[in-house]
Write a protein that holds these residues in place. Sequence first.
Motif, PDB file in Angstrom:
ATOM      1  N   GLY A   1       0.791  -1.216   0.000  1.00 28.44           N
ATOM      2  CA  GLY A   1       0.000   0.000   0.000  1.00 28.44           C
ATOM      3  C   GLY A   1       0.826   1.270   0.000  1.00 28.44           C
ATOM      4  N   ARG A   2       2.126   1.164   0.235  1.00 30.38           N
ATOM      5  CA  ARG A   2       2.999   2.341   0.252  1.00 30.38           C
ATOM      6  C   ARG A   2       4.048   2.295  -0.859  1.00 30.38           C
ATOM      7  N   PHE A   3       4.528   1.118  -1.172  1.00 31.87           N
ATOM      8  CA  PHE A   3       5.572   0.958  -2.194  1.00 31.87           C
ATOM      9  C   PHE A   3       4.959   0.367  -3.459  1.00 31.87           C
ATOM     10  N   THR A   4       5.478   0.796  -4.605  1.00 30.87           N
ATOM     11  CA  THR A   4       5.055   0.254  -5.888  1.00 30.87           C
ATOM     12  C   THR A   4       6.284  -0.039  -6.736  1.00 30.87           C
ATOM     13  N   VAL A   5       6.382  -1.271  -7.197  1.00 30.74           N
ATOM     14  CA  VAL A   5       7.484  -1.658  -8.063  1.00 30.74           C
ATOM     15  C   VAL A   5       6.996  -1.651  -9.510  1.00 30.74           C
ATOM     16  N   SER A   6       7.847  -1.188 -10.401  1.00 30.83           N
ATOM     17  CA  SER A   6       7.488  -1.132 -11.821  1.00 30.83           C
ATOM     18  C   SER A   6       8.751  -1.343 -12.647  1.00 30.83           C
ATOM     19  N   ARG A   7       8.559  -1.471 -13.938  1.00 29.85           N
ATOM     20  CA  ARG A   7       9.721  -1.672 -14.803  1.00 29.85           C
ATOM     21  C   ARG A   7       9.521  -0.961 -16.125  1.00 29.85           C
ATOM     22  N   ASP A   8      10.630  -0.496 -16.685  1.00 22.71           N
ATOM     23  CA  ASP A   8      10.655   0.104 -18.009  1.00 22.71           C
ATOM     24  C   ASP A   8      11.725  -0.643 -18.781  1.00 22.71           C
ATOM     25  N   ASN A   9      11.286  -1.625 -19.540  1.00 22.21           N
ATOM     26  CA  ASN A   9      12.271  -2.448 -20.258  1.00 22.21           C
ATOM     27  C   ASN A   9      13.027  -1.629 -21.298  1.00 22.21           C
ATOM     28  N   GLY A  10      12.383  -0.606 -21.831  1.00 18.89           N
ATOM     29  CA  GLY A  10      13.060   0.246 -22.800  1.00 18.89           C
ATOM     30  C   GLY A  10      14.258   0.964 -22.207  1.00 18.89           C
ATOM     31  N   LYS A  11      14.176   1.234 -20.899  1.00 19.14           N
ATOM     32  CA  LYS A  11      15.284   1.885 -20.202  1.00 19.14           C
ATOM     33  C   LYS A  11      16.112   0.885 -19.418  1.00 19.14           C
ATOM     34  N   ASN A  12      15.740  -0.408 -19.538  1.00 20.98           N
ATOM     35  CA  ASN A  12      16.495  -1.456 -18.847  1.00 20.98           C
ATOM     36  C   ASN A  12      16.559  -1.225 -17.345  1.00 20.98           C
ATOM     37  N   THR A  13      15.456  -0.740 -16.781  1.00 24.25           N
ATOM     38  CA  THR A  13      15.456  -0.297 -15.393  1.00 24.25           C
ATOM     39  C   THR A  13      14.169  -0.727 -14.681  1.00 24.25           C
ATOM     40  N   VAL A  14      14.340  -1.083 -13.421  1.00 23.59           N
ATOM     41  CA  VAL A  14      13.215  -1.344 -12.522  1.00 23.59           C
ATOM     42  C   VAL A  14      13.194  -0.227 -11.480  1.00 23.59           C
ATOM     43  N   TYR A  15      11.995   0.179 -11.095  1.00 23.13           N
ATOM     44  CA  TYR A  15      11.832   1.259 -10.136  1.00 23.13           C
ATOM     45  C   TYR A  15      11.112   0.773  -8.890  1.00 23.13           C
ATOM     46  N   LEU A  16      11.388   1.440  -7.782  1.00 20.22           N
ATOM     47  CA  LEU A  16      10.646   1.212  -6.549  1.00 20.22           C
ATOM     48  C   LEU A  16      10.186   2.572  -6.055  1.00 20.22           C
ATOM     49  N   GLN A  17       8.900   2.859  -6.259  1.00 18.21           N
ATOM     50  CA  GLN A  17       8.314   4.097  -5.770  1.00 18.21           C
ATOM     51  C   GLN A  17       7.910   3.893  -4.323  1.00 18.21           C
ATOM     52  N   MET A  18       8.441   4.720  -3.448  1.00 17.97           N
ATOM     53  CA  MET A  18       8.193   4.579  -2.018  1.00 17.97           C
ATOM     54  C   MET A  18       7.485   5.824  -1.514  1.00 17.97           C
ATOM     55  N   ASN A  19       6.261   5.660  -1.050  1.00 16.06           N
ATOM     56  CA  ASN A  19       5.462   6.758  -0.533  1.00 16.06           C
ATOM     57  C   ASN A  19       5.195   6.572   0.953  1.00 16.06           C
ATOM     58  N   ASN A  20       4.801   7.653   1.598  1.00 17.02           N
ATOM     59  CA  ASN A  20       4.482   7.608   3.029  1.00 17.02           C
ATOM     60  C   ASN A  20       5.591   6.902   3.807  1.00 17.02           C
ATOM     61  N   LEU A  21       6.801   7.330   3.588  1.00 14.16           N
ATOM     62  CA  LEU A  21       7.942   6.672   4.202  1.00 14.16           C
ATOM     63  C   LEU A  21       7.939   6.838   5.707  1.00 14.16           C
ATOM     64  N   LYS A  22       8.431   5.805   6.368  1.00 14.08           N
ATOM     65  CA  LYS A  22       8.492   5.755   7.824  1.00 14.08           C
ATOM     66  C   LYS A  22       9.939   5.574   8.264  1.00 14.08           C
ATOM     67  N   PRO A  23      10.265   5.962   9.487  1.00 13.70           N
ATOM     68  CA  PRO A  23      11.647   5.773   9.968  1.00 13.70           C
ATOM     69  C   PRO A  23      12.108   4.324   9.844  1.00 13.70           C
ATOM     70  N   GLU A  24      11.213   3.378   9.994  1.00 13.95           N
ATOM     71  CA  GLU A  24      11.598   1.962   9.893  1.00 13.95           C
ATOM     72  C   GLU A  24      11.914   1.524   8.466  1.00 13.95           C
ATOM     73  N   ASP A  25      11.688   2.397   7.486  1.00 10.95           N
ATOM     74  CA  ASP A  25      12.097   2.109   6.115  1.00 10.95           C
ATOM     75  C   ASP A  25      13.570   2.450   5.880  1.00 10.95           C
ATOM     76  N   THR A  26      14.206   3.042   6.857  1.00  5.38           N
ATOM     77  CA  THR A  26      15.622   3.382   6.739  1.00  5.38           C
ATOM     78  C   THR A  26      16.464   2.140   6.511  1.00  5.38           C
ATOM     79  N   GLY A  27      17.397   2.232   5.576  1.00 11.17           N
ATOM     80  CA  GLY A  27      18.284   1.130   5.297  1.00 11.17           C
ATOM     81  C   GLY A  27      18.924   1.268   3.942  1.00 11.17           C
ATOM     82  N   VAL A  28      19.711   0.273   3.590  1.00  8.69           N
ATOM     83  CA  VAL A  28      20.319   0.222   2.271  1.00  8.69           C
ATOM     84  C   VAL A  28      19.468  -0.716   1.409  1.00  8.69           C
TER      85      VAL A  28
END
Length: 126
Positions: free
Chosen positions: A65-92
């Motif tokens: 409900g907060r993160f959305t993963v998507s891909r653009d094969n034309g750009k050879n890239t996958v994305y992770l859209q992260m919304n409503n971030l929380k302190p517990e999302d901190t990390g690498v």
Amino acid sequence: QLQFVESGGGLVQPGGSLRLSCAASGFTLDYYAVVWFRQAPGKERERISCISSSRTTTYTDSVKGRFTVSRDNGKNTVYLQMNNLKPEDTGVYYCQEDPTQCALAPPVVAGNYAYWGQGTQVTVSS
């Protein structure tokens, strides 16, 4: 093992958003599934999201409900859209190829991989 380059991390306040990128390096992404992992300080690396080559997606409960993963094969890239971030999302955040195409029984885990990219640091703090 296929190689990826992660980017897009940064410092953001709670409730903010970031979009991470996972760029395939030296190969065409079209037929591969990509899984995102996160390693919080002092914790094990955990699987958080996956997108298959057919764009089926999975999420761990803590990011649904907060993160959305998507891909653009034309750009050879996958994305992770992260919304409503929380302190517990901190990390690498890291991405890897998922040879099971995002299977959940069982899912791939961090221990399945010998090599990792540099990841991208996300810090959620006020």
